[in-house]
Motif scaffolding. Structure first.
Motif, mmCIF file in Angstrom:
data_model
loop_
_atom_site.group_PDB
_atom_site.id
_atom_site.type_symbol
_atom_site.label_atom_id
_atom_site.label_comp_id
_atom_site.label_asym_id
_atom_site.label_seq_id
_atom_site.Cartn_x
_atom_site.Cartn_y
_atom_site.Cartn_z
ATOM 1 N N TYR A 1 48.470 36.388 95.567
ATOM 2 C CA TYR A 1 47.598 37.962 94.675
ATOM 3 C C TYR A 1 46.795 36.770 93.973
ATOM 4 O O TYR A 1 45.185 38.366 93.263
ATOM 5 N N ARG A 2 46.498 36.116 93.456
ATOM 6 C CA ARG A 2 45.746 35.573 92.252
ATOM 7 C C ARG A 2 44.751 35.284 92.986
ATOM 8 O O ARG A 2 42.863 35.308 92.595
ATOM 9 N N TYR A 3 44.122 34.874 94.685
ATOM 10 C CA TYR A 3 42.875 35.378 95.170
ATOM 11 C C TYR A 3 42.082 36.481 95.572
ATOM 12 O O TYR A 3 41.150 36.007 95.949
ATOM 13 N N VAL A 4 42.945 36.792 95.125
ATOM 14 C CA VAL A 4 42.472 38.385 95.836
ATOM 15 C C VAL A 4 41.747 39.413 94.074
ATOM 16 O O VAL A 4 40.804 40.097 94.234
ATOM 17 N N LEU A 5 41.875 38.198 92.936
ATOM 18 C CA LEU A 5 40.146 38.702 92.240
ATOM 19 C C LEU A 5 39.348 39.302 91.981
ATOM 20 O O LEU A 5 39.316 41.319 91.801
ATOM 21 N N PRO A 6 38.382 39.523 93.370
ATOM 22 C CA PRO A 6 37.463 40.242 93.501
ATOM 23 C C PRO A 6 37.283 40.888 94.170
ATOM 24 O O PRO A 6 36.961 41.708 93.335
ATOM 25 N N LEU A 7 38.317 41.905 94.948
ATOM 26 C CA LEU A 7 39.013 43.076 95.517
ATOM 27 C C LEU A 7 39.502 43.820 94.903
ATOM 28 O O LEU A 7 39.425 45.019 93.898
ATOM 29 N N GLU A 8 40.008 43.336 93.445
ATOM 30 C CA GLU A 8 40.905 43.631 92.733
ATOM 31 C C GLU A 8 40.081 44.491 91.817
ATOM 32 O O GLU A 8 40.404 45.382 90.834
ATOM 33 N N LEU A 9 39.138 44.006 91.529
ATOM 34 C CA LEU A 9 37.695 44.171 90.697
ATOM 35 C C LEU A 9 37.059 45.585 91.448
ATOM 36 O O LEU A 9 36.846 46.694 90.753
ATOM 37 N N ILE A 10 36.743 45.038 92.334
ATOM 38 C CA ILE A 10 36.484 46.702 92.835
ATOM 39 C C ILE A 10 36.882 47.408 92.915
ATOM 40 O O ILE A 10 36.434 49.237 92.840
ATOM 41 N N THR B 1 42.107 44.978 82.723
ATOM 42 C CA THR B 1 43.287 44.501 82.044
ATOM 43 C C THR B 1 44.708 44.554 84.358
ATOM 44 O O THR B 1 45.723 44.904 84.410
ATOM 45 N N GLY B 2 43.481 43.340 84.798
ATOM 46 C CA GLY B 2 44.782 44.211 86.440
ATOM 47 C C GLY B 2 45.843 42.723 86.430
ATOM 48 O O GLY B 2 45.316 42.298 85.553
ATOM 49 N N ALA B 3 46.401 43.077 86.697
ATOM 50 C CA ALA B 3 47.035 41.885 87.261
ATOM 51 C C ALA B 3 46.864 40.486 87.421
ATOM 52 O O ALA B 3 46.963 39.364 87.136
ATOM 53 N N ALA B 4 45.611 40.448 88.286
ATOM 54 C CA ALA B 4 44.838 39.318 88.583
ATOM 55 C C ALA B 4 44.045 38.676 87.171
ATOM 56 O O ALA B 4 43.784 37.645 87.120
ATOM 57 N N ALA B 5 43.162 39.661 87.066
ATOM 58 C CA ALA B 5 42.201 38.922 85.926
ATOM 59 C C ALA B 5 43.145 38.615 84.656
ATOM 60 O O ALA B 5 42.979 38.150 84.024
ATOM 61 N N CYS B 6 44.183 39.253 83.896
ATOM 62 C CA CYS B 6 45.182 39.135 82.728
ATOM 63 C C CYS B 6 44.977 37.685 83.507
ATOM 64 O O CYS B 6 45.178 36.684 82.165
ATOM 65 N N ALA B 7 45.555 37.032 84.440
ATOM 66 C CA ALA B 7 45.980 35.861 84.807
ATOM 67 C C ALA B 7 44.604 35.033 84.582
ATOM 68 O O ALA B 7 45.161 33.573 84.175
ATOM 69 N N ALA C 1 35.359 34.980 91.685
ATOM 70 C CA ALA C 1 34.896 36.471 91.917
ATOM 71 C C ALA C 1 33.368 36.996 90.660
ATOM 72 O O ALA C 1 32.665 37.787 91.608
ATOM 73 N N ALA C 2 33.402 35.407 89.781
ATOM 74 C CA ALA C 2 31.824 35.390 89.729
ATOM 75 C C ALA C 2 30.671 35.734 90.723
ATOM 76 O O ALA C 2 29.753 36.067 90.393
ATOM 77 N N GLY C 3 31.297 34.377 91.410
ATOM 78 C CA GLY C 3 30.155 34.437 92.598
ATOM 79 C C GLY C 3 30.041 35.099 93.849
ATOM 80 O O GLY C 3 28.778 35.560 93.836
ATOM 81 N N MET C 4 30.979 35.813 94.091
ATOM 82 C CA MET C 4 31.241 36.714 95.007
ATOM 83 C C MET C 4 30.495 38.400 94.463
ATOM 84 O O MET C 4 30.166 38.689 95.997
ATOM 85 N N LEU C 5 31.477 38.434 93.731
ATOM 86 C CA LEU C 5 30.170 39.514 92.707
ATOM 87 C C LEU C 5 28.859 39.548 92.737
ATOM 88 O O LEU C 5 28.272 40.560 92.894
ATOM 89 N N GLY C 6 28.519 38.560 91.978
ATOM 90 C CA GLY C 6 27.208 38.186 92.373
ATOM 91 C C GLY C 6 26.062 38.299 93.254
ATOM 92 O O GLY C 6 25.056 38.540 93.172
ATOM 93 N N GLY C 7 26.820 37.753 94.207
ATOM 94 C CA GLY C 7 26.265 37.479 95.706
ATOM 95 C C GLY C 7 26.367 39.535 96.277
ATOM 96 O O GLY C 7 25.614 39.411 97.120
ATOM 97 N N LEU C 8 27.066 40.095 95.920
ATOM 98 C CA LEU C 8 27.344 41.472 96.450
ATOM 99 C C LEU C 8 25.726 42.058 95.081
ATOM 100 O O LEU C 8 25.492 42.834 96.134
ATOM 101 N N PHE C 9 25.955 41.767 93.846
ATOM 102 C CA PHE C 9 25.008 41.943 92.904
ATOM 103 C C PHE C 9 23.741 41.897 94.268
ATOM 104 O O PHE C 9 22.398 42.912 93.586
ATOM 105 N N VAL C 10 23.611 41.124 94.365
ATOM 106 C CA VAL C 10 21.983 40.434 94.816
ATOM 107 C C VAL C 10 20.964 41.618 95.593
ATOM 108 O O VAL C 10 20.343 41.871 95.990
ATOM 109 N N LEU C 11 21.902 41.968 96.753
ATOM 110 C CA LEU C 11 22.374 42.748 98.049
ATOM 111 C C LEU C 11 22.178 44.324 97.362
ATOM 112 O O LEU C 11 21.374 44.655 98.239
#
Length: 520
Positions: free
Chosen positions: A346-355, A129-135, A147-157
């Motif tokens: 703001y749309r580009y900051v989606l990975p950080l909004e999720l974190i 329900t974040g402003a970027a995620a809903c978009a 977001a999927a690729g970057m969070l996937g990379g963080l999860f690998v670490l």
């Protein structure tokens, strides 16, 4: 009902999978099918042009975005071109958000102390329900792939207690980040963020090895996804990122500027630090449409509190949790600074909004289980109410294809001219393969710009021996485009305009004749 204190990891994993699939689909059903400006401008046209060999036939019908890498949009184009209902394309467009949510929930299981199903559910709702995620849910913006690729990379670490020490993990994270950046160049700021994560890990002695593995993985991933497209653009225009970075590559086909969107870029450190505060109020500073979202502020404050709590209780705390939090914080703060100075969109900051959403739930870890679950639900409701989510255009007609356009029959040897700032390129996909679409006035093209593409457009119009048509919208601003066609190219509307049937705005195809007056 409060859940038992101990829940099996397999049970939580199944719940994570269920949430990752069901929550995005429910929200997609509520929000509707995509019909945003970018879809009409280039997300549908670009794969069409690539697959139909029109990269040299047409000239900039999708404006500056004509040369964006279309690989991620090919599935969208194929299912829509086949006439399949819009929910099929919408499922593809929702998939990356499902993956991003899955990795986010998995990181909560790694970082949280005794995670529960209620905590996972609250995190899923807060995140989506974040402003970027809903978009991004079910839309073609493709930031959810980032977001999927970057969070996937963080999860690998983070997936192993030794994740920060293994060079193979850093190499794989680099491959994921580089590949996503090749697919969408705005993801490059998060490659810097991963470097920040490498610096934030405890062992400085292993830092060179981490950075080298990350760099090598990034080069491999970027080369795999962008190598072909960059080579193609360099062959066509002399700039592998055309028209961007042209102040460096100096292609004659565009003006010698970066062509970056600077409207939302932050001017200095003070502006950057104020971003999370300004996002507590409705603002246009970071988007064309007003938005409000406190999640970035939760991300920043959350890391300070979480790391302080872990350091203070080091006797009891798991050291690997602190290492993971440090890596995540390094990624967050470096990515945030790079994003603010690079674009500020703001749309580009989606990975950080999720974190930031992850930190909201982790901050409740110190509470007893009953209070923690209640706090998670309460925060979930408060954040939903506090957030103002921009709408980029949707429809609830999932039974119709994402794009519908029908062009009136054109005589042989016709040419179509576009002179508009409106998104018209999707209509070009209804043209026969031998009818070129030539833009003469838009975000990249203008008669006053002394570029090779402008010269080529003029020569092709002047030498064309068939009928020429003007594709335009009903917006009065397109009257300016008609005047440009007349004043610069001697083309005057002459006759009745034919309607172009679309599921978006009303369009017209108008016959043009050459003005006998000499062109300036």
């Amino acid at each position: 009902m409060t859940e038992p204190m101990q829940q099996t990891s397999s049970g939580l994993h199944r719940w994570t999978l269920l949430l990752s699939i069901v929550l995005p689909l429910l929200l997609l059903a509520l929000l509707g099918q995509d019909r945003n400006w970018d879809l009409q401008n280039y997300h549908y046209y670009n794969p069409f042009a690539w697959l139909h060999g029109r990269l040299s036939l047409d000239i900039a019908p999708a404006q500056m975005q004509t040369w964006h890498y279309p690989l991620l949009d090919v599935p969208l184009y194929l299912v829509t071109r086949a006439g399949w209902p819009g929910f099929v394309a919408s499922l593809w467009l929702t998939l990356p958000m499902m993956l991003a949510l899955y990795f986010l929930l998995r990181m909560y299981q790694l970082l949280g102390r005794n995670p529960t199903r209620i905590g996972l559910s609250a995190l899923g709702v807060i995140a989506l329900t974040g402003a970027a995620a809903c978009a991004e849910i079910g839309t073609c913006f493709n930031d959810a792939f980032v977001a999927a690729g970057m969070l996937g990379g963080l999860f690998v670490l983070m997936r192993e207690s030794a994740g920060g020490e293994r060079a193979s993990n850093w190499f794989l994270a680099g491959v994921l980040a580089g590949a996503v950046t090749g697919l969408k160049l705005t993801a490059g700021v998060y490659c810097l963020g991963l470097a920040g994560a490498a610096f934030a890990m405890p062992s400085w002695r292993r830092l060179p090895r981490r950075l080298l593995a990350l760099l090598m993985g990034g080069i491999v991933g970027f080369g795999l996804t962008y190598g072909y497209w960059g080579t193609l653009l360099f062959h066509l225009h002399g700039d592998p990122f055309f028209p961007y970075f042209n102040q460096i590559f100096r292609s004659p086909d565009a003006t010698l500027t970066s062509h970056a969107d600077l409207r939302f870029r932050q001017d200095g450190i003070g502006d950057v630090l104020l971003v999370p505060i300004r996002l507590l109020h409705l603002t246009h500073r970071y988007s064309e449409i007003r938005l409000r979202d406190p999640r970035l502020l939760f991300g920043m404050v959350g890391f300070v509190l979480l790391i302080w709590q872990s350091v203070r209780g080091m006797a009891d705390a798991d050291r690997s949790r602190l290492a993971r939090l440090r890596a995540l914080a390094g990624f967050f703060f470096v990515s945030f600074a790079a994003w603010a100075f690079q674009s500020g969109i703001y749309r580009y900051v989606l990975p950080l909004e999720l974190i930031g959403c992850l930190n909201v739930v982790l901050l409740l870890d110190g509470l007893p289980l009953r209070r923690r679950d209640f706090g998670a639900v309460l925060l979930c409701l408060l954040l939903i109410v506090a957030t103002h989510r921009p709408s980029w255009g949707r429809t609830h007609r999932f039974d119709k294809p994402l794009v519908e356009v029908s062009m009136p029959p054109l005589p042989a040897h016709s040419m179509v001219v576009l002179s508009s700032q409106a998104p018209l390129a999707y209509a070009v996909t209804a043209l026969p393969d031998d009818v070129p679409a030539i833009a003469i006035d838009n975000s990249l093209m203008h008669p006053d710009r002394c570029t090779a593409l402008t010269a080529v457009a003029g020569k092709r119009i002047e030498s064309h021996d068939g009928l020429i048509w003007l594709l335009r919208s009903d917006d009065p601003s397109d009257d300016i485009g008609e005047r440009v066609a007349k004043d610069a190219y001697g083309l005057v509307v002459d006759g009745t305009c034919e309607p172009v049937a679309t599921n978006f705005d009303a369009l017209r195809l108008c016959p043009l004749r050459r003005d006998p007056q000499p062109m300036p």
